[in-house]
Scaffold this motif. Structure first.
Motif, mmCIF file in Angstrom:
data_model
loop_
_atom_site.group_PDB
_atom_site.id
_atom_site.type_symbol
_atom_site.label_atom_id
_atom_site.label_comp_id
_atom_site.label_asym_id
_atom_site.label_seq_id
_atom_site.Cartn_x
_atom_site.Cartn_y
_atom_site.Cartn_z
ATOM 1 N N VAL A 180 22.867 104.614 14.020
ATOM 2 C CA VAL A 180 21.695 103.933 13.455
ATOM 3 C C VAL A 180 21.804 102.443 13.764
ATOM 4 O O VAL A 180 22.696 101.768 13.263
ATOM 5 C CB VAL A 180 21.627 104.151 11.922
ATOM 6 N N SER A 181 20.876 101.932 14.584
ATOM 7 C CA SER A 181 20.941 100.497 14.909
ATOM 8 C C SER A 181 19.818 99.715 14.232
ATOM 9 O O SER A 181 19.811 98.488 14.302
ATOM 10 C CB SER A 181 20.906 100.291 16.424
ATOM 11 N N GLY A 182 18.894 100.398 13.602
ATOM 12 C CA GLY A 182 17.841 99.692 12.874
ATOM 13 C C GLY A 182 17.245 100.582 11.803
ATOM 14 O O GLY A 182 17.185 101.802 11.971
ATOM 15 N N LEU A 183 16.844 99.961 10.702
ATOM 16 C CA LEU A 183 16.245 100.744 9.612
ATOM 17 C C LEU A 183 15.133 99.938 8.972
ATOM 18 O O LEU A 183 15.274 98.717 8.789
ATOM 19 C CB LEU A 183 17.278 101.007 8.506
ATOM 20 N N LYS A 184 14.056 100.612 8.595
ATOM 21 C CA LYS A 184 13.084 100.004 7.679
ATOM 22 C C LYS A 184 13.160 100.793 6.384
ATOM 23 O O LYS A 184 13.143 102.041 6.401
ATOM 24 C CB LYS A 184 11.679 100.061 8.260
ATOM 25 N N VAL A 185 13.248 100.055 5.286
ATOM 26 C CA VAL A 185 13.462 100.683 3.983
ATOM 27 C C VAL A 185 12.533 100.047 2.951
ATOM 28 O O VAL A 185 12.402 98.817 2.914
ATOM 29 C CB VAL A 185 14.928 100.451 3.515
ATOM 30 N N VAL A 186 11.909 100.879 2.120
ATOM 31 C CA VAL A 186 11.131 100.363 0.990
ATOM 32 C C VAL A 186 12.008 100.492 -0.248
ATOM 33 O O VAL A 186 12.460 101.587 -0.596
ATOM 34 C CB VAL A 186 9.811 101.155 0.817
ATOM 35 N N THR A 187 12.295 99.383 -0.908
ATOM 36 C CA THR A 187 13.199 99.406 -2.076
ATOM 37 C C THR A 187 12.444 99.857 -3.331
ATOM 38 O O THR A 187 11.223 100.070 -3.296
ATOM 39 C CB THR A 187 13.780 98.004 -2.348
ATOM 40 N N GLY A 188 13.166 99.926 -4.428
ATOM 41 C CA GLY A 188 12.570 100.341 -5.707
ATOM 42 C C GLY A 188 11.568 99.353 -6.281
ATOM 43 O O GLY A 188 10.922 99.653 -7.290
ATOM 44 N N THR A 189 11.421 98.177 -5.643
ATOM 45 C CA THR A 189 10.369 97.244 -6.086
ATOM 46 C C THR A 189 9.155 97.309 -5.160
ATOM 47 O O THR A 189 8.189 96.582 -5.353
ATOM 48 C CB THR A 189 10.879 95.783 -6.080
ATOM 49 N N GLY B 64 2.806 101.008 -1.520
ATOM 50 C CA GLY B 64 1.801 101.120 -2.590
ATOM 51 C C GLY B 64 2.192 102.165 -3.629
ATOM 52 O O GLY B 64 2.095 101.933 -4.845
ATOM 53 N N ILE B 65 2.697 103.300 -3.155
ATOM 54 C CA ILE B 65 3.092 104.385 -4.073
ATOM 55 C C ILE B 65 4.249 103.924 -4.957
ATOM 56 O O ILE B 65 4.252 104.127 -6.173
ATOM 57 C CB ILE B 65 3.496 105.654 -3.269
ATOM 58 N N VAL B 66 5.247 103.274 -4.322
ATOM 59 C CA VAL B 66 6.424 102.830 -5.091
ATOM 60 C C VAL B 66 5.994 101.809 -6.144
ATOM 61 O O VAL B 66 6.422 101.879 -7.300
ATOM 62 C CB VAL B 66 7.518 102.254 -4.160
#
Ligand code: 2HG
Ligand code: ZN
Length: 466
Positions: free
Chosen positions: A166-175, A57-59
């Motif tokens: 690191v075997s897993g990642l959750k990432v929020v992109t610039g969109t 939401g912030i992004v």
């Protein structure tokens, strides 16, 4: 009063409430900078999300209003990657710090990006396992920042960098889109591995919000030996002598100037009375009853060859920790001199040539300055810190050191080395990126950033200018 556009401020206020949207001067200063001290912190606001949905939401809101974002972890970085000095919105992950799973079958741990590195190490140790990436700032650094900078540290020769774990990642992109990358899998050959693109990306592609880390068996009763060395060339001769006999966990070195400053300012004891130009610190596992004899035989061989002058071997866990402080406390001790930091590397085989070339440049350009040598030299990484004299301004000092950096970086480039081995590029090294990466590579990096972050709101101006 916040410098955020009023509608953005109001939307963030209704998303997060007053207690998680900070605009007071002390919060702006605290969250607006990392351990780099070369630019004044000046974010417009700081937000403290508690869920992935809030980060999204912030992004999305920031994107709508064209407001730049700086992701913020423990802010222990040394290249200015987490600096917010241009009115950016800081997203601090501090509250996303739960360990949601420790899985002893997978040997993995899943946690929020704001989890402190030492908390992860402790949780792994509580189930008889180990998260082996370690460094002096692990008590305050956060795993999201470790991953975003692909942190290295003191046991890279045995365990590698953060990337390996690191075997897993959750990432929020610039969109504002959420990517779930690799799901903790050991095997997954399904096209480009975006997880590895995120590791070391310094926040320019997205914000890491959750990580799954692999764990391993802890090393058996680690012991430490500190050796006094007569000259620079002994550093690599000693490394070779030990590595031909045992598998090391760490091989660090520091100069007499580093030791003298640490001993004086941290109130520590010298390892032995002999004063030598350099010291090596080695860590190894107590892997069987013969190990002490093995070690002493190598020390004797090194003494006979004239590579070692004096030695002390830890006899207890407490003594090993005390010896580690001689190395690990160097960076913090030097911070009072606002040092200009070099974090440079070559392949291990080229280290002797690398050290002698850097030594010649330093002697030529800094005859009047205090130059402190130390680093993880067993993996080819040197931290060269130049101390600022009290009567020279920070700006003047920076300009002078940057000129010398060019000479050092030219030497590194001709050896195929790196101008930033483990601290990242951030703000401080971006002008020098071309010494380590080709124009074609930087153009591809820009293109990749534009795909993940089409409006250039994610940590803009870090790593390279857009
Ligand atoms: C270390 O190895 C850290 O102690 C910091 O990477 C190095 O401050 C430095 O230059
Ligand atoms: Zn380091």
């Amino acid at each position: 009063m916040s410098q955020l556009p009023e509608p953005l401020y109001q939307s963030l206020m209704s998303l997060l409430g007053e207690s998680r949207l900070l605009t007071d001067p002390s919060s702006l200063e605290h969250y607006g900078r990392d351990w780099t001290r070369f630019a004044a912190p000046a974010p417009s606001a700081v937000v403290l999300p508690e869920t992935v949905a809030e980060v999204q939401g912030i992004v999305r809101l920031a994107r709508e209003h064209g407001t730049a974002i700086v992701p913020s972890g423990g802010r222990t970085g040394l290249s200015g990657g987490a600096m917010a000095s241009k009115g950016e919105l800081v997203i601090a992950l501090d509250r996303m710090n739960s360990i949601t799973e420790v899985n002893t079958i997978n040997r993995s741990l899943t946690c929020g990006a704001g989890t402190i590195t030492a908390t992860i190490q402790q949780a792994a140790s509580d189930v008889g396992l180990c998260y082996p990436v370690d460094f002096a700032s692990s008590g305050s650094s956060q795993i999201g920042g470790n991953i975003a900078t692909n942190a290295g540290g003191i046991q890279v020769i045995r365990y590698g960098m953060t990337r390996n774990w690191v075997s897993g990642l959750k990432v929020v992109t610039g969109t504002g889109e959420l990517l779930e990358l690799n799901n903790g899998l050991m095997k997954n050959n399904t096209g480009l591995d975006l997880r590895h693109l995120m590791i070391g990306s310094e926040g320019i592609l997205g914000i890491i919000v959750e990580a799954t880390l692999q764990l391993t068996a802890p090393p058996k009763d680690p012991q430490v030996i500190v050796l006094g060395l007569p000259d620079m060339s002994a550093i690599m001769s000693v490394l070779q002598a030990f590595q031909s006999k045992i598998d090391l966990l760490a091989y660090e070195f520091f100069s007499e100037l580093a030791l003298a400053k640490v001993v004086e300012h941290q109130g520590l004891q010298r390892p032995f009375s002999e004063v030598t130009p350099f010291y090596a610190l080695l860590e190894f596992e107590h892997a069987g009853p013969d190990i002490d004899d093995h070690i002493m035989a190598v020390v004797e061989h090194c003494m006979t060859e004239g590579w070692v002058v004096d030695a002390v071997l830890s006899q207890s866990v407490a003594q090993a920790k005390g010896l580690w402080r001689l190395r690990e406390d160097i960076s913090e001790t030097l911070s009072r001199w606002t040092p200009y930091k070099n974090d440079i590397s070559t392949t291990i085989a080229k280290v002797p040539q690398f050290l002698s070339e850097v030594d010649a440049i330093v002697a030529r350009h800094y005859p009047d300055l205090e130059v402190v040598w130390y680093g993880h030299i067993g993996d080819g990484n040197l931290h060269l810190n130049i101390l600022k004299p009290d009567d020279v301004s920070v700006d003047e000092f920076q300009v002078r050191c940057k000129t010398v950096s060019k000479a050092i970086f030219e030497a590194i480039a001709s050896l195929g080395g790196s101008i930033s081995a483990e601290h990242g590029v951030g703000l401080l090294k971006k002008d020098f990126l071309g010494y380590s990466r080709s124009e074609a590579e930087v153009a591809l990096m820009r293109g990749i950033k534009a795909l993940f972050d089409p409006d250039n709101i994610m940590n803009p101006g870090k790593v390279f200018d857009s």
